[in-house]
Design a protein around this motif. Structure first.
Motif, short mmCIF file in Angstrom:
data_model
loop_
_atom_site.label_atom_id
_atom_site.label_comp_id
_atom_site.label_asym_id
_atom_site.label_seq_id
_atom_site.Cartn_x
_atom_site.Cartn_y
_atom_site.Cartn_z
N LEU A 177 -0.62 53.03 41.92
CA LEU A 177 -1.55 54.03 42.44
C LEU A 177 -2.95 53.46 42.65
O LEU A 177 -3.85 54.17 43.10
CB LEU A 177 -1.64 55.22 41.46
CG LEU A 177 -0.37 56.05 41.23
CD1 LEU A 177 -0.57 57.04 40.08
CD2 LEU A 177 0.04 56.79 42.50
N GLY A 178 -3.14 52.20 42.29
CA GLY A 178 -4.44 51.54 42.48
C GLY A 178 -5.48 51.93 41.45
O GLY A 178 -6.69 51.84 41.71
N ILE A 179 -5.04 52.37 40.28
CA ILE A 179 -6.00 52.82 39.27
C ILE A 179 -5.81 52.09 37.93
O ILE A 179 -6.23 52.59 36.88
CB ILE A 179 -5.93 54.36 39.04
CG1 ILE A 179 -4.49 54.80 38.71
CG2 ILE A 179 -6.47 55.12 40.24
CD1 ILE A 179 -4.40 56.20 38.15
N PHE A 180 -5.22 50.90 37.98
CA PHE A 180 -4.95 50.19 36.73
C PHE A 180 -6.23 49.93 35.93
O PHE A 180 -6.32 50.25 34.74
CB PHE A 180 -4.22 48.87 37.02
CG PHE A 180 -3.95 48.06 35.79
CD1 PHE A 180 -2.86 48.34 34.98
CD2 PHE A 180 -4.81 47.03 35.41
CE1 PHE A 180 -2.62 47.60 33.82
CE2 PHE A 180 -4.58 46.29 34.26
CZ PHE A 180 -3.48 46.57 33.46
N ASP A 181 -7.25 49.37 36.59
CA ASP A 181 -8.50 49.05 35.87
C ASP A 181 -9.20 50.31 35.38
O ASP A 181 -9.74 50.34 34.28
CB ASP A 181 -9.45 48.25 36.78
CG ASP A 181 -8.92 46.84 37.02
OD1 ASP A 181 -8.08 46.38 36.22
OD2 ASP A 181 -9.34 46.22 38.02
N LEU A 182 -9.17 51.33 36.22
CA LEU A 182 -9.79 52.61 35.83
C LEU A 182 -9.14 53.15 34.56
O LEU A 182 -9.80 53.54 33.61
CB LEU A 182 -9.64 53.63 36.97
CG LEU A 182 -10.15 55.03 36.64
CD1 LEU A 182 -11.63 55.15 36.93
CD2 LEU A 182 -9.40 56.10 37.39
N ILE A 183 -7.81 53.14 34.56
CA ILE A 183 -7.08 53.65 33.39
C ILE A 183 -7.35 52.78 32.18
O ILE A 183 -7.60 53.27 31.07
CB ILE A 183 -5.55 53.71 33.68
CG1 ILE A 183 -5.25 54.70 34.81
CG2 ILE A 183 -4.77 54.07 32.42
CD1 ILE A 183 -5.53 56.15 34.54
N ARG A 184 -7.34 51.48 32.37
CA ARG A 184 -7.53 50.58 31.24
C ARG A 184 -8.93 50.70 30.64
O ARG A 184 -9.11 50.67 29.43
CB ARG A 184 -7.24 49.14 31.66
CG ARG A 184 -7.36 48.20 30.49
CD ARG A 184 -6.45 47.03 30.56
NE ARG A 184 -6.55 46.27 29.32
CZ ARG A 184 -6.23 44.99 29.20
NH1 ARG A 184 -5.79 44.35 30.24
NH2 ARG A 184 -6.34 44.38 28.05
N GLU A 185 -9.93 50.87 31.52
CA GLU A 185 -11.31 50.81 31.02
C GLU A 185 -11.97 52.17 30.83
O GLU A 185 -12.83 52.34 29.98
CB GLU A 185 -12.17 49.98 32.00
CG GLU A 185 -11.81 48.51 31.96
CD GLU A 185 -12.17 47.78 33.25
OE1 GLU A 185 -13.02 48.30 34.01
OE2 GLU A 185 -11.57 46.72 33.51
N LYS A 186 -11.58 53.15 31.63
CA LYS A 186 -12.35 54.40 31.65
C LYS A 186 -11.59 55.61 31.09
O LYS A 186 -11.86 56.74 31.45
CB LYS A 186 -12.78 54.73 33.10
CG LYS A 186 -13.53 53.63 33.79
CD LYS A 186 -15.01 53.67 33.42
CE LYS A 186 -15.80 52.66 34.23
NZ LYS A 186 -16.75 51.91 33.40
N THR A 187 -10.60 55.33 30.25
CA THR A 187 -9.91 56.44 29.60
C THR A 187 -9.98 56.24 28.09
O THR A 187 -10.22 55.14 27.61
CB THR A 187 -8.42 56.53 30.03
OG1 THR A 187 -7.75 55.31 29.69
CG2 THR A 187 -8.28 56.78 31.52
N LEU A 188 -9.78 57.33 27.39
CA LEU A 188 -9.84 57.29 25.92
C LEU A 188 -8.54 57.86 25.37
O LEU A 188 -8.24 59.04 25.54
CB LEU A 188 -11.02 58.12 25.43
CG LEU A 188 -11.10 58.30 23.90
CD1 LEU A 188 -11.41 56.98 23.21
CD2 LEU A 188 -12.17 59.32 23.54
N THR A 189 -7.77 56.98 24.74
CA THR A 189 -6.50 57.40 24.14
C THR A 189 -6.60 57.34 22.62
O THR A 189 -5.91 58.06 21.90
CB THR A 189 -5.35 56.49 24.64
OG1 THR A 189 -5.33 56.53 26.07
CG2 THR A 189 -4.00 56.94 24.12
N CYS A 190 -7.48 56.47 22.15
CA CYS A 190 -7.59 56.16 20.71
C CYS A 190 -8.02 57.36 19.87
O CYS A 190 -8.98 58.04 20.20
CB CYS A 190 -8.62 55.04 20.56
SG CYS A 190 -9.00 54.64 18.87
#
Ligand code: ZN
Length: 223
Positions: A177-190
């Motif tokens: 979907l072209g959002i790998f970096d966004l998901i890796r850097e700009k999301t909070l799962t922890c």
């Protein structure tokens, strides 16, 4: 106001952020709404991430719903930071389980969807790589959809695009979907509130990182 087709339950984590992108790709950002719940989770920064995702994707409708009463009903290590996050030997779930959380979220999202005239709800639950939470199972989602349809007399459909996906599959999808970096850097799962790759120790981080490693390995091997 443009017609809203879908409401995405958006926590600000990997799953819900990817769900948001899926909904936007299908319906367009102006036709998608997002809903975020504050139920006293220790990683309150989730809301901040949800807000920035909404802004990034150009979603206009975003509601933040306080569920302040939740701590009056139940407690767990996710809502009470004085309890250490752990999974006791032999326990079905880690002590982060928030009893009935998705049942509340889906009902509230559906009520708002009906107000907006939307008939689709997106939620990022998975019954493959999950922590054993009972309200992440497809059997629950199906039952809840039926109950909501009866409660509201309205044809809500709950979409669970990741229900059969592993976290590694989700990372692969994010890349597609072209959002790998966004998901890796700009999301909070922890659960400890550390964004991106997180604390690497809590159950949510462990799942996310395990999936990431698996995905990166797959990618390296070209499969
Ligand atoms: Zn963590």
């Amino acid at each position: 106001m443009p017609k809203i087709d879908a409401v995405v339950v958006l926590s600000g984590g990997q799953d819900s952020a990817t769900c948001l992108k899926l909904a936007i790709d299908k319906y367009g950002a102006e036709n998608v709404a997002a809903i975020t719940f504050e139920y006293g989770q220790r990683h309150k920064a989730e809301t901040k991430f949800a807000k920035s995702l909404v802004k990034f994707f150009g979603v206009k409708e975003h509601k933040i719903i306080p569920l302040d009463f939740y701590s009056l009903l139940t407690t767990n290590s996710l809502m009470d930071s004085s309890i250490a996050i752990e999974k006791k030997k032999g326990a079905k779930t880690p002590n982060t389980v928030v009893e009935g959380r998705n049942a509340f979220f889906l009902l509230a999202a559906s009520v708002w969807a009906k107000t907006l005239g939307a008939k689709i709800i997106y939620t990022g639950v998975s019954e493959v790589d999950f922590s054993g939470y009972p309200d992440c199972r497809l059997s629950f989602i199906r039952a809840q959809q039926k109950a909501i349809r009866l409660a509201l007399d309205y044809p809500i459909t709950i979409k669970t695009p990741f229900i059969k996906m592993t976290k590694a599959d989700e990372w692969a999808l994010a890349e597609k979907l072209g959002i790998f970096d966004l998901i890796r850097e700009k999301t909070l799962t922890c659960y400890n509130g550390i964004p991106g790759d997180g604390c690497k120790k809590c159950p949510a981080c462990k799942l996310r990182l395990k999936g990431l490693k698996e995905f990166l390995k797959r990618k390296k091997n070209g499969s």
